[in-house]
Design a protein around this motif. Structure first.
Motif, PDB file in Angstrom:
ATOM      1  N   ALA A 145       0.821  -1.208   0.000  1.00 12.84           N
ATOM      2  CA  ALA A 145       0.000   0.000   0.000  1.00 12.84           C
ATOM      3  C   ALA A 145       0.859   1.263   0.000  1.00 12.84           C
ATOM      4  O   ALA A 145       0.484   2.277  -0.584  1.00 12.84           O
ATOM      5  N   ARG A 146       2.032   1.213   0.632  1.00  9.37           N
ATOM      6  CA  ARG A 146       2.916   2.385   0.666  1.00  9.37           C
ATOM      7  C   ARG A 146       3.704   2.553  -0.626  1.00  9.37           C
ATOM      8  O   ARG A 146       4.361   3.564  -0.824  1.00  9.37           O
ATOM      9  N   ARG A 147       3.669   1.548  -1.501  1.00  9.54           N
ATOM     10  CA  ARG A 147       4.389   1.637  -2.772  1.00  9.54           C
ATOM     11  C   ARG A 147       3.500   2.083  -3.925  1.00  9.54           C
ATOM     12  O   ARG A 147       3.990   2.303  -5.025  1.00  9.54           O
ATOM     13  N   ILE A 148       2.197   2.227  -3.719  1.00  9.46           N
ATOM     14  CA  ILE A 148       1.277   2.632  -4.784  1.00  9.46           C
ATOM     15  C   ILE A 148       1.115   4.144  -4.739  1.00  9.46           C
ATOM     16  O   ILE A 148       0.715   4.716  -3.721  1.00  9.46           O
ATOM     17  N   CYS A 149       1.404   4.796  -5.867  1.00 13.56           N
ATOM     18  CA  CYS A 149       1.313   6.251  -5.958  1.00 13.56           C
ATOM     19  C   CYS A 149      -0.161   6.651  -5.999  1.00 13.56           C
ATOM     20  O   CYS A 149      -0.926   6.139  -6.816  1.00 13.56           O
ATOM     21  N   PRO A 150      -0.586   7.592  -5.157  1.00 13.13           N
ATOM     22  CA  PRO A 150      -1.988   8.013  -5.178  1.00 13.13           C
ATOM     23  C   PRO A 150      -2.350   8.817  -6.426  1.00 13.13           C
ATOM     24  O   PRO A 150      -3.517   8.877  -6.807  1.00 13.13           O
ATOM     25  N   ALA A 151      -1.368   9.411  -7.101  1.00 13.58           N
ATOM     26  CA  ALA A 151      -1.663  10.230  -8.279  1.00 13.58           C
ATOM     27  C   ALA A 151      -1.808   9.383  -9.541  1.00 13.58           C
ATOM     28  O   ALA A 151      -2.793   9.489 -10.263  1.00 13.58           O
ATOM     29  N   CYS A 152      -0.821   8.531  -9.821  1.00 13.04           N
ATOM     30  CA  CYS A 152      -0.857   7.765 -11.069  1.00 13.04           C
ATOM     31  C   CYS A 152      -1.291   6.312 -10.872  1.00 13.04           C
ATOM     32  O   CYS A 152      -1.403   5.566 -11.847  1.00 13.04           O
ATOM     33  N   LYS A 153      -1.510   5.897  -9.630  1.00 15.70           N
ATOM     34  CA  LYS A 153      -2.014   4.557  -9.281  1.00 15.70           C
ATOM     35  C   LYS A 153      -1.107   3.423  -9.755  1.00 15.70           C
ATOM     36  O   LYS A 153      -1.566   2.325  -9.991  1.00 15.70           O
ATOM     37  N   THR A 154       0.191   3.664  -9.892  1.00 16.46           N
ATOM     38  CA  THR A 154       1.110   2.606 -10.280  1.00 16.46           C
ATOM     39  C   THR A 154       1.919   2.161  -9.068  1.00 16.46           C
ATOM     40  O   THR A 154       2.232   2.965  -8.185  1.00 16.46           O
ATOM     41  N   GLU A 155       2.246   0.877  -9.051  1.00 16.06           N
ATOM     42  CA  GLU A 155       3.056   0.355  -7.962  1.00 16.06           C
ATOM     43  C   GLU A 155       4.531   0.516  -8.312  1.00 16.06           C
ATOM     44  O   GLU A 155       4.975   0.133  -9.389  1.00 16.06           O
ATOM     45  N   ARG A 156       5.291   1.107  -7.414  1.00 15.37           N
ATOM     46  CA  ARG A 156       6.714   1.360  -7.618  1.00 15.37           C
ATOM     47  C   ARG A 156       7.529   0.326  -6.844  1.00 15.37           C
ATOM     48  O   ARG A 156       7.013  -0.351  -5.969  1.00 15.37           O
ATOM     49  N   ASP A 157       8.804   0.245  -7.125  1.00 16.31           N
ATOM     50  CA  ASP A 157       9.659  -0.673  -6.388  1.00 16.31           C
ATOM     51  C   ASP A 157      10.292   0.001  -5.163  1.00 16.31           C
ATOM     52  O   ASP A 157      11.248  -0.509  -4.599  1.00 16.31           O
ATOM     53  N   TYR A 158       9.753   1.134  -4.754  1.00 12.32           N
ATOM     54  CA  TYR A 158      10.193   1.856  -3.571  1.00 12.32           C
ATOM     55  C   TYR A 158       8.955   2.438  -2.890  1.00 12.32           C
ATOM     56  O   TYR A 158       7.891   2.540  -3.486  1.00 12.32           O
ATOM     57  N   GLU A 159       9.096   2.799  -1.617  1.00 14.99           N
ATOM     58  CA  GLU A 159       7.979   3.427  -0.915  1.00 14.99           C
ATOM     59  C   GLU A 159       7.851   4.875  -1.366  1.00 14.99           C
ATOM     60  O   GLU A 159       8.845   5.571  -1.557  1.00 14.99           O
ATOM     61  N   ILE A 160       6.616   5.327  -1.515  1.00 17.21           N
ATOM     62  CA  ILE A 160       6.346   6.702  -1.944  1.00 17.21           C
ATOM     63  C   ILE A 160       6.794   7.649  -0.825  1.00 17.21           C
ATOM     64  O   ILE A 160       6.384   7.492   0.325  1.00 17.21           O
ATOM     65  N   PRO A 161       7.634   8.641  -1.116  1.00 14.81           N
ATOM     66  CA  PRO A 161       8.101   9.557  -0.073  1.00 14.81           C
ATOM     67  C   PRO A 161       6.942  10.358   0.523  1.00 14.81           C
ATOM     68  O   PRO A 161       6.126  10.924  -0.201  1.00 14.81           O
ATOM     69  N   LYS A 162       6.871  10.387   1.841  1.00 15.36           N
ATOM     70  CA  LYS A 162       5.824  11.162   2.517  1.00 15.36           C
ATOM     71  C   LYS A 162       6.004  12.659   2.271  1.00 15.36           C
ATOM     72  O   LYS A 162       5.048  13.411   2.276  1.00 15.36           O
ATOM     73  N   ARG A 163       7.245  13.053   2.060  1.00 16.31           N
ATOM     74  CA  ARG A 163       7.543  14.466   1.860  1.00 16.31           C
ATOM     75  C   ARG A 163       6.805  15.039   0.653  1.00 16.31           C
ATOM     76  O   ARG A 163       6.335  16.165   0.680  1.00 16.31           O
ATOM     77  N   TYR A 164       6.731  14.253  -0.434  1.00 19.53           N
ATOM     78  CA  TYR A 164       6.095  14.732  -1.658  1.00 19.53           C
ATOM     79  C   TYR A 164       4.692  14.167  -1.843  1.00 19.53           C
ATOM     80  O   TYR A 164       3.868  14.774  -2.515  1.00 19.53           O
ATOM     81  N   GLY A 165       4.420  12.986  -1.309  1.00 20.30           N
ATOM     82  CA  GLY A 165       3.104  12.390  -1.419  1.00 20.30           C
ATOM     83  C   GLY A 165       2.817  11.715  -2.740  1.00 20.30           C
ATOM     84  O   GLY A 165       1.755  11.130  -2.921  1.00 20.30           O
ATOM     85  N   VAL A 166       3.740  11.795  -3.693  1.00 18.84           N
ATOM     86  CA  VAL A 166       3.588  11.159  -5.000  1.00 18.84           C
ATOM     87  C   VAL A 166       4.918  10.515  -5.368  1.00 18.84           C
ATOM     88  O   VAL A 166       5.953  10.784  -4.759  1.00 18.84           O
ATOM     89  N   CYS A 167       4.906   9.665  -6.404  1.00 20.60           N
ATOM     90  CA  CYS A 167       6.137   9.003  -6.846  1.00 20.60           C
ATOM     91  C   CYS A 167       7.067  10.023  -7.509  1.00 20.60           C
ATOM     92  O   CYS A 167       6.672  11.162  -7.796  1.00 20.60           O
TER      93      CYS A 167
END
Length: 130
Positions: A94-116
């Motif tokens: 759940a922490r690897r899915i970008c809320p903006a583009c809905k793609t799963e990344r191989d890293y956790e989405i940074p809380k600082r920016y909120g997007v991948c």
């Protein structure tokens, strides 16, 4: 030799209510151990009361204590079950899915920016602007 704060030397427990030693001058680790020391040995306190504590002072002049537990009363750690592993994988996914583009990344989405990093407003765009 490390600096010793004598205010924490109370092996009888008269001042703090339980036996207290300064940091790095506690009893031998085969008798009393901290949670991390128990975990490194594959043990857990198992509901036993606190047997002592190590006192130290932070850089902000705040008193802190590390609790000590009896090694002979410690129980083995419980193994991870399949259900626990599944819940951990679900939470990290759940922490690897970008809320903006809905793609799963191989890293956790940074809380600082909120997007991948690839979305507008991500780390790559912030680094380019700097």
């Amino acid at each position: 030799m490390p600096r010793v704060n004598r205010r924490y030397f109370d092996p009888e427990g008269k001042r703090f209510g339980i036996p207290t030693w300064p940091w790095k001058l506690g009893p031998p680790p085969d008798e009393l151990a901290t949670m991390r020391q128990l975990k490194a040995r594959g043990l857990r306190p198992g509901g036993q009361p606190i047997a002592g504590q190590l006192g130290f002072r932070t850089r902000q002049r705040e008193d802190r204590f590390a609790y000590l537990y009896r090694v002979e009363l410690a129980l083995p750690r419980r193994p991870m079950t399949a259900a626990k592993w599944a819940s951990i994988h679900k939470a990290t996914r759940a922490r690897r899915i970008c809320p903006a583009c809905k793609t799963e990344r191989d890293y956790e989405i940074p809380k600082r920016y909120g997007v991948c990093n690839d979305c507008p407003g991500g780390a790559n765009e912030a680094a380019a602007a700097a």
